[in-house]
Design an enzyme around this catalytic site. Sequence first.
Site, PDB file in Angstrom:
ATOM      1  N   ASP B 117       2.064   2.278  -3.134  1.00 13.02           N
ATOM      2  CA  ASP B 117       0.498   2.240  -2.996  1.00 13.02           C
ATOM      3  C   ASP B 117       0.090   3.096  -4.135  1.00 13.02           C
ATOM      4  O   ASP B 117      -1.033   2.501  -4.726  1.00 13.02           O
ATOM      5  CB  ASP B 117       0.457   2.858  -1.776  1.00 13.02           C
ATOM      6  CG  ASP B 117       0.306   2.150  -0.500  1.00 13.02           C
ATOM      7  OD1 ASP B 117       0.626   0.770  -0.622  1.00 13.02           O
ATOM      8  OD2 ASP B 117      -0.070   2.431   0.566  1.00 13.02           O
ATOM      9  N   HIS B 196     -10.694  -0.098   6.135  1.00 16.68           N
ATOM     10  CA  HIS B 196      -9.892   0.750   6.635  1.00 16.68           C
ATOM     11  C   HIS B 196     -10.550   1.979   6.886  1.00 16.68           C
ATOM     12  O   HIS B 196     -11.489   2.549   6.527  1.00 16.68           O
ATOM     13  CB  HIS B 196      -8.775   1.031   5.352  1.00 16.68           C
ATOM     14  CG  HIS B 196      -8.142  -0.130   4.863  1.00 16.68           C
ATOM     15  ND1 HIS B 196      -8.335  -0.713   3.708  1.00 16.68           N
ATOM     16  CD2 HIS B 196      -6.866  -0.435   5.180  1.00 16.68           C
ATOM     17  CE1 HIS B 196      -7.381  -1.702   3.559  1.00 16.68           C
ATOM     18  NE2 HIS B 196      -6.509  -1.723   4.582  1.00 16.68           N
ATOM     19  N   HIS B 197      -9.964   2.838   7.695  1.00 15.45           N
ATOM     20  CA  HIS B 197     -10.487   4.319   8.128  1.00 15.45           C
ATOM     21  C   HIS B 197     -10.689   5.200   7.006  1.00 15.45           C
ATOM     22  O   HIS B 197      -9.739   5.214   6.057  1.00 15.45           O
ATOM     23  CB  HIS B 197      -9.593   4.896   9.253  1.00 15.45           C
ATOM     24  CG  HIS B 197     -10.265   6.080   9.793  1.00 15.45           C
ATOM     25  ND1 HIS B 197      -9.111   7.111   9.929  1.00 15.45           N
ATOM     26  CD2 HIS B 197     -11.302   6.519  10.165  1.00 15.45           C
ATOM     27  CE1 HIS B 197     -10.170   8.031  10.209  1.00 15.45           C
ATOM     28  NE2 HIS B 197     -11.335   7.848  10.476  1.00 15.45           N
TER      29      HIS B 197
END
Lengths: 751, 452
Positions: B117, B196-197
């Site tokens: 990522d 996304h959070h």
Amino acid sequence: MSVPNSKEQSLLDDASTLLLFSKGKKRAEEASKIGSKTDTIEHDESHEREKKGAIEMAAAALATASTVSLPLKKATEQSAAEAATSTAAKEETENQPQKQPQWPVPDSYIVDPDAGIITCICDLNDDDGFTIQCDHCNRWQHAICYGIKDIGMAPDDYLCNSCDPREVDINLARKIQQERINVKTVEPSSSNNSASNKNNGRDRASSTTISDVGDSFSTDQDNTNHRDKRRKRNPSNNSIDSKNESASVNSSDGLTSMPKKKEHFLSAKDAYGAIYLPLKDNVFKSDLIEPFLNKHMDDNWVIQYPHKTFKSVSIEVKPYADIAYSRTYPGFTKLGVYLKKDCIKGDFIQEILGELDFYKNYLTDPRNHYRIWGTAKRRVIFHSHWPIYIDARLSGNSTRYLRRSCQPNVELVTIKLQDTDNRNDKSSGRKSSRIKFVLRALRDISEDEELYIKWQWDSKHPILKLIKGMTIDSLDDLERYGLINSVETILSNGECGCGNNSKDCYLLKVKRYAQSLYKSVKSRGKMNNRYKLNEILNQYNCKKRREPPILHRLEEKAQNTIERAPILLNNFYRQKFLNRNNGPKIPQKNTIDSTNNPDDIAKPFKFALFAQHSSNISVPKKNETSEKPLIITKSTDYDESHITNIEELPIPVLLPINKTSRQTANDVEESQSKNEHKLSRTPSLSNFNKELSKEAQHSQAKTKEIMTEASVNSRRESTPESIMHLSDFSSSQLHSKKKLSFADYRKKLLK
Amino acid sequence: MSGTFSYDVKTKENEPLFEFNSAYSPRVSYHFNSKVSHYHYGVKHPMKPFRLMLTDHLVSSYGLHKIMDLYETRSATRDELLQFHSEDYVNFLSKVSPENANKLPRGTLENFNIGDDCPIFQNLYDYTTLYTGASLDATRKLINNQSDIAINWSGGLHHAKKNSPSGFCYVNDIVLSILNLLRYHPRILYIDIDLHHGDGVQEAFYTTDRVFTLSFHKYNGEFFPGTGDLTEIGCDKGKHFALNVPLEDGIDDDSYINLFKSIVDPLIMTFKPTLIVQQCGADSLGHDRLGCFNLNIKAHGECVKFVKSFGLPMLVVGGGGYTPRNVSRLWTYETGILNDVLLPEDIPEDIPFRDSFGPDYSLYPMLDDLYENKNSKKLLEDIRIRCLENIRYLQGAPSVRMDAECIPTQDISALTEEEDKIIQEMNEETEADSSNRLEEMEKENSGLIAFS
């Protein structure tokens, strides 16, 4: 925890009734289920639980503790309550085989576990907020009558006096209950408030299982917490928190065995009651409100109410439309206020409670969108006589669900209760609490009819013209688009009480008109009406002149100055020339006066000074009638849309003003016109830019163009006069200098 | 109005307080350093800084740069990063490169959560400081009141944690920006409409009541970053000052907008923020490479428009978004919205990389046809009520002491010593010759200069 005092108790009462409100429906449905199911299902669960052991229990306890510390999570707690009752039921099933024959009471005495019947030794069957349920007969008793002072003391297995006869001090119990009731009646605003109003017609007998008590404690203490914050300003947070915790810890006794469910919500309708703070009295947002009310409580139109307490007609909150009916999620509650009893015109129906504040504060707060709405938002009501509004968005009573309509059937009036003779409770009752804002029926209203209050439009709102009988087409563009925007915004936050098919509803008229406009917007793909509206409004907005950003404003300012300066200068010299011709000995005063021609009126002082100054300098005059200088390079002509890389984009830079020798005013003019001729002669913009860039290194930006022009001018002709007539420009330069960022300086440094 | 012209007291008193139908036209500034788009996360990595260049092209080809204030921003300094991030981590970021990554002590990379990522790529540190610098510059302009709405599409990397990168984010420019803004603003509302959070920001301000974090995102317990349930509401002093709106796959335009409005409106009323930080992650659009919502560009923009309509100063940052063409469309459209400008549907002819926008060459492609909407009306209504319950607990805005000691007056400009020196020198240069005369002038014309 000590015995809750009277205030807390009544609060408890509220909360438990509130809770009941949210559960009432479910309870009735599930009552039978639990009775039958629990015996079988819970038994299995208990086996499983025992297997998983203590770690699991601790984890569950943690989980429940976390849920309980969020007092609003009633859903889980409700299920916890069920679990608690079911554990009770489970124990019952375990116990029953041995004990059944010994019960001193007949089977008929046993009631439904969810019936909520209170049968206590004190013979008083009302709810004091802390009751305990007998494991056998499922009837409820006041915990306090059995000497159980708080949840911590509550036993896991509990039987009432009837099922398990034992020595209980009945007299003491009666005494305690009597005291409690006395306190209640003395209290000015008794339990007959918003929460119970809502509860009218439902089973009044509140019931609280032990976990329910915990539940209501936690919610309640948050309520009191907030209340204290408002009223007393110095809440003893710690104690409340600790109470809260203890309540939740205790209540977790009943919860520990409950596995945490992730998605378990109250049903939408049930939860409505829980999303605002129920009030008993109006809350004053501003401390000036109370003096204001005291001062004005005898105004002519305030209705004298012949009683000491307000008698209300009961109302009910229920959905006006089937929520499942609409296809999309509306984003707002479809609830309305319904009358439960016929009433005739002029009847006072119900008190409106909320936070009071001055009207001005509502308008000036941009968050209220008054700019767009032109009316109060939902649940906000402006007072019609006083500059006050009632805000029930966060707290209030059930009247907050009142809808607005073009055909209202109730209105807001102010009443003044009769003075209470009894001065004993003066401390508790404020003088201004005699003032009540109540709904009054505008016509005869029959039972089960929804109540509507009128829209309160801004006096400039174009919808008023519509109401007067004008058509939307006859409005001008500004008003029409303002109207459409306003109405669409309002309708996206709620509906007009007139309904969706009314022909008389003005909002719907506007909406229909807007829909016809939508059809005119062509779009390639599927397009939501909402966006079409935006498109229409935006198109209109684009036509309107907007406030340009700093660079533009500076540019325009500079441009105006430059365009105007030669004209003014010309006029000035012409004037001066004439003066000289008329008589050379004209005193200075006259020269000042002579500058008062129409062109100079715009800037009398500055140019008067200028004239004064220049008249002191003897200037030989020639070519006074020289052709007017031209400025061809209008900065707005310059287009930079071809630049696609931001690095190439010009950045405004302040150019230094060089000191040059004094020149005569004549030279000034000549050089200026020369300069401008030179500029005008430049064949193309790029050349022009290049030329400029020789003198000043960066010269692409529109603003900068102007600035460079100005600086070129000032460089050539930096006599005091020229500076003077450019003074406001140079001040703007100075101004802009402050706003340059570091990046600009660095650019400049790099040159 | 100028200083020489003013109304008498009586006229002023009778002026309308707040006029219905009056326009709100904020000053908009655009903060960008084009260098930030020159970096590359690596092949197959979904995050493409190239999208920023595409956005910038599109913004300027629509001519939006003409109506905004443009700022080319400097990089953030090490000290600025240290305001939030730990020294270890910043040191690591500034030193690490693909070449020396293998030579680091064992466990360092794992320690700092470097992996697929968040890979190590060339000039990683420059990249992070560039986008952070833009956000910080935007905050400075907001604080100095040079701007009402500041836009930085290169920022908005909301996952980064104090000690580690997360979800393609290395430095959390939002947290740094909010920290900077808190020096001036008593209460800040952070709204996150990324798919996304916004866990990094929520985590950073979980215990404070001065920052309310609101995030709309997909949540099922597993979806990255795995946080953002309704039950996360903050703790300690910040209890109830965080709100999460977990959504299921495929939410459509109307539901999203209605839900957004019905939560944000009461929230702003209750919390009374003095500034709103809006994160506009573009991965909540339909057809996103990593997305699962069904939102159209206009629906996303509608949310921004709604927040703007409150008339509060705003910091608008980008965020996720992994289909570059849609990202740039969205952000261009939103730049237009913030400037109150309607953009024509056709992508301008002369834009470089115009082929990216084929085959329809439209600014508003249809993006809502990919997923089934799994958000039932009941679920949304439940979420709404739960959120309102939480909001109810705020009970008005917390008061914050705004004493002089709380507000630094000196270093808000955030110029480094070096810069200060340069500016001083330059000022001396320019002032030396003209200052005397200007002073004289000003003396003579004092009171008149203000005339405009």
